[in-house]
Scaffold this motif. Structure first.
Motif, short mmCIF file in Angstrom:
data_model
loop_
_atom_site.label_atom_id
_atom_site.label_comp_id
_atom_site.label_asym_id
_atom_site.label_seq_id
_atom_site.Cartn_x
_atom_site.Cartn_y
_atom_site.Cartn_z
N LEU A 110 2.94 -12.04 -0.80
CA LEU A 110 2.29 -11.76 0.47
C LEU A 110 3.32 -11.17 1.44
CD1 LEU A 110 0.16 -15.01 0.90
CD2 LEU A 110 -0.51 -12.83 -0.14
N PRO A 111 3.18 -9.88 1.79
CA PRO A 111 4.14 -9.27 2.72
C PRO A 111 4.15 -9.99 4.06
CG PRO A 111 2.78 -7.60 1.65
CD PRO A 111 2.18 -8.92 1.31
N THR A 112 5.31 -10.00 4.69
CA THR A 112 5.45 -10.68 5.97
C THR A 112 5.51 -9.72 7.15
OG1 THR A 112 7.86 -10.71 5.71
CG2 THR A 112 6.64 -12.62 4.91
N GLN A 113 5.53 -8.38 6.89
CA GLN A 113 5.59 -7.43 7.99
C GLN A 113 4.36 -7.57 8.88
OE1 GLN A 113 5.85 -6.81 4.70
NE2 GLN A 113 6.84 -4.83 4.30
N GLY A 114 4.54 -7.30 10.15
CA GLY A 114 3.46 -7.47 11.10
C GLY A 114 2.23 -6.64 10.81
N ASN A 115 2.40 -5.48 10.17
CA ASN A 115 1.26 -4.62 9.88
C ASN A 115 0.73 -4.80 8.46
OD1 ASN A 115 3.32 -3.47 8.41
ND2 ASN A 115 2.78 -1.36 8.91
N ALA A 116 1.16 -5.88 7.78
CA ALA A 116 0.76 -6.06 6.38
C ALA A 116 0.16 -7.43 6.11
CB ALA A 116 1.98 -5.84 5.48
N HIS A 117 -0.28 -8.12 7.14
CA HIS A 117 -0.82 -9.46 6.96
C HIS A 117 -2.20 -9.48 6.33
CE1 HIS A 117 1.99 -11.34 10.23
NE2 HIS A 117 2.62 -10.97 9.15
N HIS A 118 -2.74 -8.30 6.05
CA HIS A 118 -4.07 -8.21 5.45
C HIS A 118 -4.02 -7.93 3.95
CE1 HIS A 118 -2.75 -4.12 6.07
NE2 HIS A 118 -3.73 -3.69 5.28
N ARG A 119 -2.82 -7.75 3.39
CA ARG A 119 -2.75 -7.34 1.99
C ARG A 119 -1.77 -8.21 1.19
NH1 ARG A 119 0.53 -2.83 4.18
NH2 ARG A 119 2.62 -2.95 3.26
N GLY A 120 -1.89 -8.09 -0.14
CA GLY A 120 -1.00 -8.79 -1.05
C GLY A 120 -0.71 -7.92 -2.26
N GLU A 121 0.33 -8.28 -2.99
CA GLU A 121 0.73 -7.51 -4.18
C GLU A 121 0.68 -8.38 -5.42
OE1 GLU A 121 4.54 -5.02 -6.04
OE2 GLU A 121 4.63 -5.82 -4.00
N VAL A 122 -0.05 -7.93 -6.41
CA VAL A 122 -0.11 -8.62 -7.71
C VAL A 122 1.12 -8.23 -8.52
CG1 VAL A 122 -1.41 -8.95 -9.83
CG2 VAL A 122 -2.62 -8.65 -7.66
N ARG A 153 -6.11 -12.31 2.98
CA ARG A 153 -5.63 -11.04 2.40
C ARG A 153 -6.81 -10.39 1.68
NH1 ARG A 153 0.11 -10.70 3.57
NH2 ARG A 153 0.46 -12.66 4.67
N LYS A 154 -7.30 -9.30 2.25
CA LYS A 154 -8.50 -8.67 1.72
C LYS A 154 -8.22 -7.37 0.98
CE LYS A 154 -11.62 -10.78 5.06
NZ LYS A 154 -12.73 -10.55 6.02
N LEU A 155 -6.96 -7.02 0.83
CA LEU A 155 -6.57 -5.84 0.06
C LEU A 155 -5.43 -6.23 -0.87
CD1 LEU A 155 -6.66 -2.74 -0.51
CD2 LEU A 155 -4.91 -2.52 1.29
N LEU A 156 -5.61 -5.97 -2.17
CA LEU A 156 -4.58 -6.23 -3.16
C LEU A 156 -4.13 -4.93 -3.78
CD1 LEU A 156 -5.95 -9.42 -4.98
CD2 LEU A 156 -4.25 -9.29 -3.13
N VAL A 157 -2.84 -4.82 -4.07
CA VAL A 157 -2.28 -3.61 -4.68
C VAL A 157 -1.39 -4.00 -5.86
CG1 VAL A 157 -2.34 -2.30 -2.52
CG2 VAL A 157 -0.30 -3.62 -3.12
N LEU A 158 -1.18 -3.04 -6.75
CA LEU A 158 -0.29 -3.23 -7.90
C LEU A 158 0.01 -1.87 -8.50
CD1 LEU A 158 -2.16 -2.81 -10.71
CD2 LEU A 158 -3.04 -5.01 -9.98
N ASP A 159 0.93 -1.84 -9.46
CA ASP A 159 1.17 -0.62 -10.22
C ASP A 159 1.30 -0.95 -11.69
OD1 ASP A 159 4.25 -0.70 -11.02
OD2 ASP A 159 4.16 -1.30 -8.93
N VAL A 160 0.79 -0.05 -12.55
CA VAL A 160 0.81 -0.22 -14.00
C VAL A 160 1.09 1.12 -14.66
CG1 VAL A 160 -0.78 -2.18 -14.06
CG2 VAL A 160 -1.68 0.13 -14.12
N PRO A 161 1.55 1.11 -15.91
CA PRO A 161 1.72 2.38 -16.62
C PRO A 161 0.39 3.11 -16.77
CG PRO A 161 2.91 0.63 -17.74
CD PRO A 161 2.06 -0.03 -16.69
N ALA A 162 0.41 4.41 -16.59
CA ALA A 162 -0.82 5.21 -16.68
C ALA A 162 -1.37 5.16 -18.10
CB ALA A 162 -0.54 6.65 -16.29
N ASP A 163 -2.70 5.08 -18.20
CA ASP A 163 -3.42 5.10 -19.48
C ASP A 163 -2.99 3.97 -20.42
OD1 ASP A 163 -4.75 7.49 -18.66
OD2 ASP A 163 -2.97 8.64 -19.23
N SER A 164 -2.57 2.86 -19.86
CA SER A 164 -2.13 1.72 -20.66
C SER A 164 -3.25 0.70 -20.80
CB SER A 164 -0.92 1.05 -19.99
OG SER A 164 -1.29 0.53 -18.72
N GLN A 165 -3.03 -0.28 -21.66
CA GLN A 165 -3.99 -1.38 -21.80
C GLN A 165 -4.10 -2.15 -20.49
OE1 GLN A 165 -2.98 -4.28 -24.79
NE2 GLN A 165 -4.98 -5.29 -24.69
N ALA A 166 -2.96 -2.27 -19.79
CA ALA A 166 -2.99 -2.97 -18.50
C ALA A 166 -3.90 -2.26 -17.51
CB ALA A 166 -1.57 -3.06 -17.94
#
Length: 203
Positions: A110-122, A153-166
């Motif tokens: 969960l980011p702690t920046q003031g403009n990021a209290h609505h999101r989280g990162e998986v 936190r109503k927005l979640l973000v992540l990154d994965v390899p393109a075209d992968s099983q993930a």
């Protein structure tokens, strides 16, 4: 103070657990339970190290190159435990009553920046290679999403390899592509791969 369990009580607990498993029909495995760990749950460190090594050696892009040593795996998990708290959470999936073999794990930052209290990162969703196809990833992500909502936190973000099983797993769970970066990361074998940024809005 909680009373220590006597040897006799322990015998009954183990006997009851064994009886419950014996009662399952032949070929049916105990259900998988998801539980959140705290920095005190050090007993899971060896199994978490095994899970990370299995994932990396099976080609998962988790920020490590194969072969991954047990020392490096344990060092990583110690660093995760040091961050556990309000801004960083760890869930595991294990069989039976929550004390059986460990089959998967996932983290939420969960980011702690003031403009990021609505999101989280998986971070680093892992399912053991011998346990895939049982819906474990779905259970882990469902628990994570519920926790994210509890923290507003109503927005979640992540990154994965393109075209992968993930990527396919996350798309199945309702995640969407935000964009693709060519040659962004290296796979476990060291080859560069394109990376997809994904997001999910929680209602």
């Amino acid at each position: 103070m909680q009373a220590l369990t006597s040897p006799t009580s322990l015998h009954h607990l183990f006997a009851r657990g064994a009886a419950a498993q014996d009662a399952l029909p032949s070929g049916v495995r105990p259900p998988v339970q998801v539980r959140q760990l705290s920095s005190r749950d050090l007993q899971w460190l060896p199994a978490l190290a095994d899970l990370l090594i299995d994932s990396v050696h099976q080609g998962a892009s988790l920020g490590f190159l194969a072969p991954l040593s047990r020392y490096a795996a344990l060092d990583y998990w110690h660093s995760v435990y040091a961050r556990l708290g309000q801004q960083h959470s760890l869930w595991i999936a294990c069989e039976g009553d929550g004390h059986g073999p460990l089959h998967g794990a996932v983290q939420l930052a969960l980011p702690t920046q003031g403009n990021a209290h609505h999101r989280g990162e998986v971070q680093r969703l892992m399912v053991h290679s011998q346990e895939r196809g049982r819906g474990i990833a779905s259970q882990l992500i469902a628990s994570l999403e519920c926790a994210a909502l509890k923290h507003a936190r109503k927005l979640l973000v992540l990154d994965v390899p393109a075209d992968s099983q993930a990527e396919a797993v996350y798309q199945h769970l309702g995640w969407q592509r935000a964009g693709e970066i060519p040659g962004y990361g290296a796979c476990a074998e060291g080859r560069l791969h394109d990376t997809v940024l994904m997001y999910k809005q929680l209602g």
